[in-house]
Design a protein around this motif. Structure first.
Motif, PDB file in Angstrom:
ATOM      1  N   LEU A  19       0.588  -1.230   0.114  1.00  0.00           N
ATOM      2  CA  LEU A  19      -0.226  -0.119   0.058  1.00  0.00           C
ATOM      3  C   LEU A  19       0.855   1.264   0.003  1.00  0.00           C
ATOM      4  CD1 LEU A  19      -2.682  -0.907   2.690  1.00  0.00           C
ATOM      5  CD2 LEU A  19      -2.886  -0.922  -0.170  1.00  0.00           C
ATOM      6  N   THR A  20       1.935   1.106   0.713  1.00  0.00           N
ATOM      7  CA  THR A  20       2.785   2.340   0.839  1.00  0.00           C
ATOM      8  C   THR A  20       3.444   2.653  -0.497  1.00  0.00           C
ATOM      9  OG1 THR A  20       3.460   1.926   3.071  1.00  0.00           O
ATOM     10  CG2 THR A  20       5.046   3.199   1.720  1.00  0.00           C
ATOM     11  N   TYR A  21       3.734   1.577  -1.391  1.00  0.00           N
ATOM     12  CA  TYR A  21       4.408   1.906  -2.705  1.00  0.00           C
ATOM     13  C   TYR A  21       3.143   2.347  -3.325  1.00  0.00           C
ATOM     14  CZ  TYR A  21       5.286   0.297  -7.451  1.00  0.00           C
ATOM     15  OH  TYR A  21       5.586   0.410  -8.770  1.00  0.00           O
ATOM     16  N   HIS A  22       2.040   2.035  -3.652  1.00  0.00           N
ATOM     17  CA  HIS A  22       0.901   2.381  -4.500  1.00  0.00           C
ATOM     18  C   HIS A  22       0.743   3.731  -4.074  1.00  0.00           C
ATOM     19  CE1 HIS A  22      -0.170  -0.839  -7.019  1.00  0.00           C
ATOM     20  NE2 HIS A  22       0.270  -1.826  -6.085  1.00  0.00           N
ATOM     21  N   PHE A  23       0.580   4.133  -2.738  1.00  0.00           N
ATOM     22  CA  PHE A  23       0.172   5.531  -2.480  1.00  0.00           C
ATOM     23  C   PHE A  23       1.271   6.411  -2.880  1.00  0.00           C
ATOM     24  CE2 PHE A  23      -3.605   3.268  -0.529  1.00  0.00           C
ATOM     25  CZ  PHE A  23      -4.646   4.210  -1.199  1.00  0.00           C
ATOM     26  N   ARG A  24       2.444   6.226  -2.628  1.00  0.00           N
ATOM     27  CA  ARG A  24       3.499   7.031  -2.738  1.00  0.00           C
ATOM     28  C   ARG A  24       3.619   7.268  -4.201  1.00  0.00           C
ATOM     29  NH1 ARG A  24       7.613   4.983   2.098  1.00  0.00           N
ATOM     30  NH2 ARG A  24       6.895   6.414   3.506  1.00  0.00           N
ATOM     31  N   ARG A  25       3.343   6.240  -4.995  1.00  0.00           N
ATOM     32  CA  ARG A  25       3.454   6.327  -6.418  1.00  0.00           C
ATOM     33  C   ARG A  25       2.557   7.336  -6.986  1.00  0.00           C
ATOM     34  NH1 ARG A  25       2.845   1.181 -10.507  1.00  0.00           N
ATOM     35  NH2 ARG A  25       0.588   1.620  -9.897  1.00  0.00           N
ATOM     36  N   GLU A  26       1.292   7.395  -6.293  1.00  0.00           N
ATOM     37  CA  GLU A  26       0.267   8.407  -6.565  1.00  0.00           C
ATOM     38  C   GLU A  26       0.473   9.781  -5.858  1.00  0.00           C
ATOM     39  OE1 GLU A  26      -3.034   7.956  -8.223  1.00  0.00           O
ATOM     40  OE2 GLU A  26      -1.862   6.117  -9.192  1.00  0.00           O
ATOM     41  N   ASP A  27       1.751   9.817  -5.219  1.00  0.00           N
ATOM     42  CA  ASP A  27       2.182  11.116  -4.810  1.00  0.00           C
ATOM     43  C   ASP A  27       1.528  11.339  -3.486  1.00  0.00           C
ATOM     44  OD1 ASP A  27       4.103  13.241  -5.074  1.00  0.00           O
ATOM     45  OD2 ASP A  27       2.477  14.668  -5.512  1.00  0.00           O
ATOM     46  N   PHE A  28       1.257  10.441  -2.540  1.00  0.00           N
ATOM     47  CA  PHE A  28       0.864  10.600  -1.102  1.00  0.00           C
ATOM     48  C   PHE A  28       2.170  10.560  -0.182  1.00  0.00           C
ATOM     49  CE2 PHE A  28      -3.180   9.463  -2.906  1.00  0.00           C
ATOM     50  CZ  PHE A  28      -4.255   9.770  -1.997  1.00  0.00           C
ATOM     51  N   GLU A  29       1.755  11.440   0.807  1.00  0.00           N
ATOM     52  CA  GLU A  29       2.918  11.239   1.832  1.00  0.00           C
ATOM     53  C   GLU A  29       2.531  10.202   2.973  1.00  0.00           C
ATOM     54  OE1 GLU A  29       4.810  14.005   5.317  1.00  0.00           O
ATOM     55  OE2 GLU A  29       4.430  15.016   3.417  1.00  0.00           O
ATOM     56  N   VAL A  30       3.051   9.094   2.947  1.00  0.00           N
ATOM     57  CA  VAL A  30       2.642   8.087   3.800  1.00  0.00           C
ATOM     58  C   VAL A  30       3.460   7.844   4.994  1.00  0.00           C
ATOM     59  CG1 VAL A  30       1.946   5.535   3.716  1.00  0.00           C
ATOM     60  CG2 VAL A  30       1.683   6.841   1.642  1.00  0.00           C
ATOM     61  N   LYS A  31       2.588   7.815   6.153  1.00  0.00           N
ATOM     62  CA  LYS A  31       3.358   7.625   7.492  1.00  0.00           C
ATOM     63  C   LYS A  31       2.806   6.241   7.975  1.00  0.00           C
ATOM     64  CE  LYS A  31       4.330  12.412   9.470  1.00  0.00           C
ATOM     65  NZ  LYS A  31       3.957  13.211  10.484  1.00  0.00           N
ATOM     66  N   HIS A  32       3.385   5.173   8.460  1.00  0.00           N
ATOM     67  CA  HIS A  32       2.987   3.881   8.601  1.00  0.00           C
ATOM     68  C   HIS A  32       3.227   3.558  10.029  1.00  0.00           C
ATOM     69  CE1 HIS A  32       3.908  -0.556   8.341  1.00  0.00           C
ATOM     70  NE2 HIS A  32       2.639  -0.449   8.579  1.00  0.00           N
ATOM     71  N   THR A  33       2.518   2.870  10.677  1.00  0.00           N
ATOM     72  CA  THR A  33       2.578   2.515  11.997  1.00  0.00           C
ATOM     73  C   THR A  33       2.037   1.037  12.046  1.00  0.00           C
ATOM     74  OG1 THR A  33       2.496   2.735  14.339  1.00  0.00           O
ATOM     75  CG2 THR A  33       0.787   3.706  13.009  1.00  0.00           C
ATOM     76  N   VAL A  34       2.629   0.130  13.023  1.00  0.00           N
ATOM     77  CA  VAL A  34       1.733  -1.027  13.272  1.00  0.00           C
ATOM     78  C   VAL A  34       0.754  -1.059  14.498  1.00  0.00           C
ATOM     79  CG1 VAL A  34       3.662  -2.515  11.926  1.00  0.00           C
ATOM     80  CG2 VAL A  34       3.726  -2.087  14.429  1.00  0.00           C
ATOM     81  N   ASP A  35       1.076  -0.009  15.269  1.00  0.00           N
ATOM     82  CA  ASP A  35       0.782   0.281  16.584  1.00  0.00           C
ATOM     83  C   ASP A  35      -0.479   1.282  16.839  1.00  0.00           C
ATOM     84  OD1 ASP A  35       1.220   1.668  19.430  1.00  0.00           O
ATOM     85  OD2 ASP A  35       1.348  -0.545  19.681  1.00  0.00           O
ATOM     86  N   GLY A  36      -1.436   0.844  17.606  1.00  0.00           N
ATOM     87  CA  GLY A  36      -2.656   1.748  17.622  1.00  0.00           C
ATOM     88  C   GLY A  36      -2.303   3.049  18.449  1.00  0.00           C
TER      89      GLY A  36
END
Length: 230
Positions: A19-36
């Motif tokens: 998902l990070t790959y796909h959204f960065r390709r769409e020019d999104f700035e993505v912050k990811h975490t595994v923890d609530g």
């Protein structure tokens, strides 16, 4: 348009990477975490434009993260899409009532998810920035407080105007009575949820005059939605 910022809360490493790959390709700035818990901290530090939130994550559950994001003033109006392997209607309704705006059931196509996220942001961003809201044949001038349907002026009371404005800012989204109470009457309101039904009836009567089709859909066990059915 500036880059959209996304908070991705997902503990499946392979899916998060995809998902990070796909959204960065769409020019999104993505912050990811595994923890609530960390998701809440990240959202508080910098309010994202949209949150993708897995139902089952480490620490706090996705439902609890969603509930707390809705309670915080900074993130109360940020669109939240829940990612879930649960397809049962009861779970979907619970997610919507907790404050999620939409949900996507796994497995899903990343391209489909990108399209749905972009659709949400197209709805939200013009609504936040503009003075004119439109949907189907309804036009609202938010500054002049005027509503037209099919070019004809529609007289609305202040509460019905706020209700319609909320629907116009989120076309197609399903809102529970509780969500509408929070959005239109405010968090501290003592008004009962059934009062929403009364104002929905008034709004329908006003905008459907002359035999126009009803575009406010009642969603059984969930709430109401602005939906032209097209």
């Amino acid at each position: 348009m500036s880059r959209a910022t996304m908070l991705l809360v997902e503990d499946d490493a392979a899916l998060a990477e995809l998902l990070t790959y796909h959204f960065r390709r769409e020019d999104f700035e993505v912050k990811h975490t595994v923890d609530g818990e960390e998701a809440l901290l990240l959202a508080a530090e910098a309010t994202p434009d949209i949150v993708l939130l897995d139902w089952m994550v480490e620490g706090l559950s996705g439902i609890e993260v969603c509930r707390r994001l809705r309670r915080a003033s900074e993130t109360a109006n940020v669109p939240i899409i829940m990612l879930t392997a649960r397809g049962e209607e009861e779970d979907r309704v619970r997610g919507l009532e907790t404050g999620a705006d939409d949900y996507v059931t796994k497995p899903f196509s990343p391209r489909e998810l990108v399209a749905r996220v972009n659709a949400v942001l197209r709805r939200v961003r013009p609504a936040l920035a503009g003075e004119q809201l439109t949907y189907a044949d309804i036009e609202m001038d938010t500054v002049g407080h005027k509503v037209r349907r099919g070019g004809e002026l529609v007289p609305l009371g202040p509460t019905e105007f706020r209700l319609l404005r909320h629907f116009l800012e989120h076309p197609g989204w399903v809102f529970s009575r509780e969500r509408l109470l929070d959005a239109v009457w405010g968090h501290d309101s003592e008004i009962e949820s059934r009062t929403v039904d009364v104002h929905i009836r008034r709004l329908r009567k006003a905008i459907n005059q002359g035999g126009k089709p009803d575009i406010i859909r009642t969603v059984r066990s969930a709430g109401y939605s602005l939906d032209s059915g097209s």
